[in-house]
Write an enzyme that holds these catalytic residues in place. Structure first.
Site, mmCIF file in Angstrom:
data_model
loop_
_atom_site.group_PDB
_atom_site.id
_atom_site.type_symbol
_atom_site.label_atom_id
_atom_site.label_comp_id
_atom_site.label_asym_id
_atom_site.label_seq_id
_atom_site.Cartn_x
_atom_site.Cartn_y
_atom_site.Cartn_z
ATOM 1 N N GLY A 184 5.067 -4.842 -3.388
ATOM 2 C CA GLY A 184 3.943 -4.181 -4.042
ATOM 3 C C GLY A 184 2.788 -5.074 -4.432
ATOM 4 O O GLY A 184 1.621 -4.666 -4.357
ATOM 5 N N GLY A 191 4.056 -1.502 -9.419
ATOM 6 C CA GLY A 191 3.676 -1.913 -8.070
ATOM 7 C C GLY A 191 2.577 -1.039 -7.491
ATOM 8 O O GLY A 191 1.790 -0.419 -8.213
ATOM 9 N N ASP A 192 2.554 -0.974 -6.187
ATOM 10 C CA ASP A 192 1.490 -0.248 -5.474
ATOM 11 C C ASP A 192 1.700 1.264 -5.431
ATOM 12 O O ASP A 192 0.736 2.022 -5.322
ATOM 13 C CB ASP A 192 1.433 -0.737 -4.024
ATOM 14 C CG ASP A 192 2.785 -0.519 -3.334
ATOM 15 O OD1 ASP A 192 3.788 -1.107 -3.798
ATOM 16 O OD2 ASP A 192 2.849 0.269 -2.375
ATOM 17 N N THR A 204 11.760 2.324 -1.159
ATOM 18 C CA THR A 204 10.848 3.339 -1.701
ATOM 19 C C THR A 204 10.778 4.523 -0.750
ATOM 20 O O THR A 204 10.996 4.372 0.441
ATOM 21 C CB THR A 204 9.470 2.663 -1.834
ATOM 22 O OG1 THR A 204 9.563 1.750 -2.908
ATOM 23 C CG2 THR A 204 8.335 3.621 -2.083
ATOM 24 N N THR A 237 5.038 1.185 1.671
ATOM 25 C CA THR A 237 6.233 0.589 1.062
ATOM 26 C C THR A 237 6.277 -0.895 1.386
ATOM 27 O O THR A 237 5.714 -1.333 2.380
ATOM 28 C CB THR A 237 7.524 1.270 1.572
ATOM 29 O OG1 THR A 237 8.652 0.646 0.938
ATOM 30 C CG2 THR A 237 7.686 1.153 3.080
ATOM 31 N N GLY A 238 6.950 -1.656 0.525
ATOM 32 C CA GLY A 238 7.052 -3.090 0.768
ATOM 33 C C GLY A 238 6.796 -3.841 -0.524
ATOM 34 O O GLY A 238 6.935 -3.284 -1.621
HETATM 35 N N1 ASP Z 1 6.256 -1.000 -2.954
HETATM 36 C C1 ASP Z 1 7.278 -0.862 -3.969
HETATM 37 C C2 ASP Z 1 6.894 -1.680 -5.173
HETATM 38 O O1 ASP Z 1 6.474 -2.803 -5.006
HETATM 39 C C3 ASP Z 1 8.628 -1.266 -3.498
HETATM 40 C C4 ASP Z 1 9.089 -0.654 -2.209
HETATM 41 O O2 ASP Z 1 8.275 -0.237 -1.415
HETATM 42 O O3 ASP Z 1 10.300 -0.578 -2.004
HETATM 43 O O4 ASP Z 1 7.068 -1.221 -6.268
#
Ligand code: ASP
Length: 307
Positions: A227, A203-204, A173, A224-225
């Site tokens: 979500g 997601g988040d 992300t 990011t991470g």
């Molecule tokens: N946080 C994002 C999601 O869960 C994914 C990402 O950060 O790569 O949609």
């Protein structure tokens, strides 16, 4: 415009091993990060707002196929790219977000239109794309977002057990936080979500307070991470709240939210944050996180691993 100006960006967190990341691979990511920093900071240098800067930086990363946003986004289980984005103005706390887009080249710009031209904060799917058409945002074919590398990742994830451990390599992300010459903060995040997600999963990133948040009295944050965990830990708002209620520095707040709150919940990820004084913080509990920072004191840095 005597005030300090700064822009920081990220290109996602991940848990790949340092040895697996060659110098050539880093050079390609580094070039993408630097192009986004230069585009965003150029806006600040020309007297543009923090909002202009985060939008410009994120647009560059959305168009760069290496990152999981816009072109090069990850695929859902059904082989479709579905895109989410958000933007927030720290001065007014106005915010705009879009989710589950399939045909919008630069979701962050549509998020800004939602903020500025609609009475709403979050529009999803067909409703968001209809809104785009009404505001002369051209829709593009789904093929624009396709990259073979991301499709191969989907095929690997489908063949595996579908667990998150399988997917950790795939975070990517993008996000940006900025402080402009008028002392205003802004944040933006854009993503394709997670490889092999169900279609319709959000997601988040487009959720204000989870993946994206900005308020002039505390900080601007982009996360990011994984979500599902970032959502439940409301990470972005939690960094701001710790600064607001406990008087913590942005660095202390970012470390506590990722190192304690997110980690204790079992989630993996990271965030970048910028305080109203221009202090930049990055925190992640994965092995690596793509990031970069540029400011009016002449700092220009990019990074991936911890040192
Ligand atoms: N946080 C994002 C999601 O869960 C994914 C990402 O950060 O790569 O949609």
């Amino acid at each position: 415009m005597s005030q300090r100006r700064a822009l920081a960006i990220h290109g996602g967190a991940g848990s790949f091993a340092r040895e697996s990341f060659t110098a050539e691979r880093w050079a390609a990511y580094d070039a993408g990060l630097r192009a986004a920093l230069v585009a965003g900071f150029g806006r600040l240098d020309r007297g543009g707002s923090a909002l202009d800067a985060v939008e410009a930086a994120v647009r560059v990363l959305e168009d760069e196929p290496l990152f999981n946003a816009g072109r090069g986004a990850v695929f859902s289980h059904d082989g479709i790219n579905e895109l989410d984005a958000a933007i927030m103005d720290g001065a007014s706390r106005a915010a705009g977000a879009v989710a589950a887009l399939r045909h919008v080249r630069n979701p962050v710009s549509l998020a800004r239109l939602v903020m500025e031209r609609s009475p709403h904060v979050l529009l999803v799917g067909t409703g968001a794309e209809e809104f785009a058409l009404e505001h002369d945002v051209p829709l593009c074919p789904r093929a624009w977002f396709h990259t073979d590398a991301r499709y191969a990742q989907l095929l690997r994830a489908r063949a595996g057990d579908g667990s998150v451990a399988d997917q950790l390599d795939y975070f990517g992300t993008v996000g940006a936080v900025a402080l402009d010459g008028a002392g205003n903060l802004a944040a933006a995040t854009s993503t394709g979500g997670m490889t092999n997600k169900r279609w319709g999963r959000i997601g988040d990133s487009p959720i204000i307070g989870a993946g994206t948040y900005a308020a002039n009295d505390s900080c601007a944050v982009s996360a990011t991470g994984h979500g599902e965990y970032l959502l439940r830990a409301t990470v972005a708002r939690d960094v701001a709240a710790r600064m607001e209620y406990r008087g913590e520095s942005v660095t202390a707040a970012a470390r506590a939210v990722i190192g304690e709150r997110l980690t204790n919940l079992g989630g993996e990820g990271g965030l970048i944050a910028l305080s109203r004084d221009g202090e930049f913080a990055v925190a992640y509990n994965t092995r690596a996180m793509f990031r970069g920072v540029i400011d009016s004191d002449g700092r220009l840095e990019t990074g991936l691993f911890s040192d």
